[in-house]
Scaffold this motif. Structure first.
Motif, PDB file in Angstrom:
ATOM      1  N   ALA A 172     -24.599  23.836   1.942  1.00 57.42           N
ATOM      2  CA  ALA A 172     -25.206  24.237   0.682  1.00 57.42           C
ATOM      3  C   ALA A 172     -24.162  24.465  -0.399  1.00 57.42           C
ATOM      4  N   LYS A 173     -22.938  24.763   0.025  1.00 52.75           N
ATOM      5  CA  LYS A 173     -21.863  25.002  -0.936  1.00 52.75           C
ATOM      6  C   LYS A 173     -21.189  23.717  -1.386  1.00 52.75           C
ATOM      7  N   LEU A 174     -21.564  22.566  -0.782  1.00 53.65           N
ATOM      8  CA  LEU A 174     -20.903  21.319  -1.110  1.00 53.65           C
ATOM      9  C   LEU A 174     -21.323  20.837  -2.499  1.00 53.65           C
ATOM     10  N   ARG A 175     -20.438  20.090  -3.115  1.00 58.33           N
ATOM     11  CA  ARG A 175     -20.695  19.555  -4.454  1.00 58.33           C
ATOM     12  C   ARG A 175     -21.442  18.235  -4.346  1.00 58.33           C
ATOM     13  N   GLU A 176     -22.409  18.037  -5.182  1.00 56.79           N
ATOM     14  CA  GLU A 176     -23.179  16.796  -5.206  1.00 56.79           C
ATOM     15  C   GLU A 176     -22.504  15.822  -6.175  1.00 56.79           C
ATOM     16  N   PRO A 177     -21.852  14.766  -5.679  1.00 50.19           N
ATOM     17  CA  PRO A 177     -21.149  13.850  -6.593  1.00 50.19           C
ATOM     18  C   PRO A 177     -22.132  12.983  -7.358  1.00 50.19           C
ATOM     19  N   SER A 178     -21.675  12.510  -8.494  1.00 47.81           N
ATOM     20  CA  SER A 178     -22.500  11.624  -9.302  1.00 47.81           C
ATOM     21  C   SER A 178     -22.398  10.191  -8.793  1.00 47.81           C
ATOM     22  N   LYS A 179     -23.336   9.355  -9.256  1.00 52.13           N
ATOM     23  CA  LYS A 179     -23.343   7.953  -8.831  1.00 52.13           C
ATOM     24  C   LYS A 179     -22.091   7.220  -9.307  1.00 52.13           C
ATOM     25  N   GLU A 180     -21.612   7.559 -10.507  1.00 49.11           N
ATOM     26  CA  GLU A 180     -20.408   6.903 -11.019  1.00 49.11           C
ATOM     27  C   GLU A 180     -19.189   7.249 -10.169  1.00 49.11           C
ATOM     28  N   GLU A 181     -19.079   8.511  -9.756  1.00 48.07           N
ATOM     29  CA  GLU A 181     -17.951   8.904  -8.905  1.00 48.07           C
ATOM     30  C   GLU A 181     -18.002   8.192  -7.559  1.00 48.07           C
ATOM     31  N   ILE A 182     -19.193   8.097  -6.977  1.00 50.82           N
ATOM     32  CA  ILE A 182     -19.334   7.423  -5.682  1.00 50.82           C
ATOM     33  C   ILE A 182     -18.970   5.954  -5.807  1.00 50.82           C
ATOM     34  N   ASP A 183     -19.439   5.297  -6.873  1.00 50.52           N
ATOM     35  CA  ASP A 183     -19.127   3.873  -7.057  1.00 50.52           C
ATOM     36  C   ASP A 183     -17.632   3.654  -7.223  1.00 50.52           C
ATOM     37  N   LEU A 184     -16.973   4.542  -7.967  1.00 51.20           N
ATOM     38  CA  LEU A 184     -15.539   4.375  -8.195  1.00 51.20           C
ATOM     39  C   LEU A 184     -14.760   4.477  -6.885  1.00 51.20           C
ATOM     40  N   VAL A 185     -15.087   5.462  -6.057  1.00 52.03           N
ATOM     41  CA  VAL A 185     -14.393   5.619  -4.779  1.00 52.03           C
ATOM     42  C   VAL A 185     -14.794   4.511  -3.815  1.00 52.03           C
ATOM     43  N   PHE A 186     -16.050   4.106  -3.847  1.00 50.05           N
ATOM     44  CA  PHE A 186     -16.528   3.048  -2.953  1.00 50.05           C
ATOM     45  C   PHE A 186     -15.780   1.738  -3.182  1.00 50.05           C
TER      46      PHE A 186
END
Length: 313
Positions: A172-186
């Motif tokens: 529950a304490k984890l941060r929810e990343p945005s779609k742009e952040e996920i795409d960049l790392v992916f």
């Protein structure tokens, strides 16, 4: 657990510590002789000459350092102190072995757990397991007119649900990343993970879609893109090597669908591999340090940070 002996510390330092490995033979012999003194005379990593059962400094030098007077001993000792392995206080005649005073990672963790209250006692009596609570008669308002009724199951959460909620507190304490952040790392970790598994992007079918979930998991646990890439590459490389040694065929990155998320959840980032320039800087530092020792330790002592900064520049 028993504390590490001075013999093992001296042996590990001779093998792994660059400060000892770059010393000449005479300085190494001086170091091991000092470690012998700590083994026989030290209390909590500290020797106070002329106090208690410890002889005075002149007597110790005459006994353990043959052919060396007290002035020469102090000169060699100050050179050893420049490596931050020892600390010498001339006023109190105290010699301290610095690594012995530093806390290990386990000791630091134990102290933090102690601040939180430590581990509860195994047979501690609480309100939940107190046998006396089983026989207490509770008064009920209304007497016999009160009808027995079943408890409302809808308002009472099950034990399994409570356990699930407690286990998910960290999530529950984890941060929810945005779609742009996920795409960049992916797009960053997908190709490198594909090559780490032994595939050729030019010939093999490029399918690293599972890396999108890895990117989301890593960002959710607060890892940076560089840390996620190092964990994924390390886990995929080791897993692929083990699979080939066992004679298995790697069908794709799906083979690592369990091991990579577990490594990201642990958050143990592998050390960054040195570049050729950094390796050359370390070698230049060793050569400069050896030349400084051959010249009788004249002038300022070479510092590894200066050589590393030249590479960074």
């Amino acid at each position: 657990m028993a504390r590490t002996s001075f013999e093992k510390q001296a042996f590990d330092a001779a093998l792994c510590d660059i400060r000892i490995r770059t010393m000449d033979i005479a300085m190494r012999g001086f170091f091991f002789t000092l470690m012998g003194l700590f083994r026989t005379l030290a209390v909590d990593g500290r020797i106070v000459f002329g106090s208690g059962r410890v002889p005075c400094l002149a007597a110790v030098v005459a006994d353990s350092f043959c052919g060396m007077d007290e002035t020469q001993f102090i000169t060699h000792l100050k050179t050893q102190c420049e490596t931050q392995l020892f600390a010498w206080d001339a006023d109190s005649q105290t010699l301290v072995y610095e690594p012995e005073k530093q806390l290990s990672a386990r000791a630091v963790a134990n102290r933090e757990n102690g601040k939180k209250g430590g581990r509860p006692r195994k047979n501690a009596i609480t309100e939940r397991n107190d046998p006396a609570q089983r026989f207490i008669t509770m008064s009920i308002k209304g007497g016999r007119n009160v009808t027995n009724s079943e408890p409302n199951r809808e308002t009472q959460p099950s034990i399994a649900k409570l356990v699930t909620n407690n286990s998910n507190l960290s999530k529950a304490k984890l941060r929810e990343p945005s779609k742009e952040e996920i795409d960049l790392v992916f797009h960053r970790i997908g190709p490198v993970a594909f090559e780490a598994a032994g595939f050729d992007p030019a010939r093999d079918h490029c399918d690293w879609s599972i890396a999108r979930q890895w990117a989301s998991d890593g960002l959710s646990h607060g890892l940076t893109a560089d840390e996620i890439e190092r964990i994924v590459v390390e886990k995929v490389t080791v897993g692929a090597q083990r699979a080939r040694q066992a004679g298995k065929t790697i069908q794709g990155l799906v083979m690592f669908r369990k091991s990579v998320p577990e490594a990201l959840a642990r958050g143990v980032v592998p050390p960054k591999k040195q570049t050729i320039a950094e390796q050359n800087a370390d070698q230049a530092f060793i050569e400069a340090l050896q030349a400084w020792q051959r010249n009788g330790a004249q002038g300022p002592r070479p510092d590894l940070k200066d050589f590393r900064n030249q590479v960074a520049a």
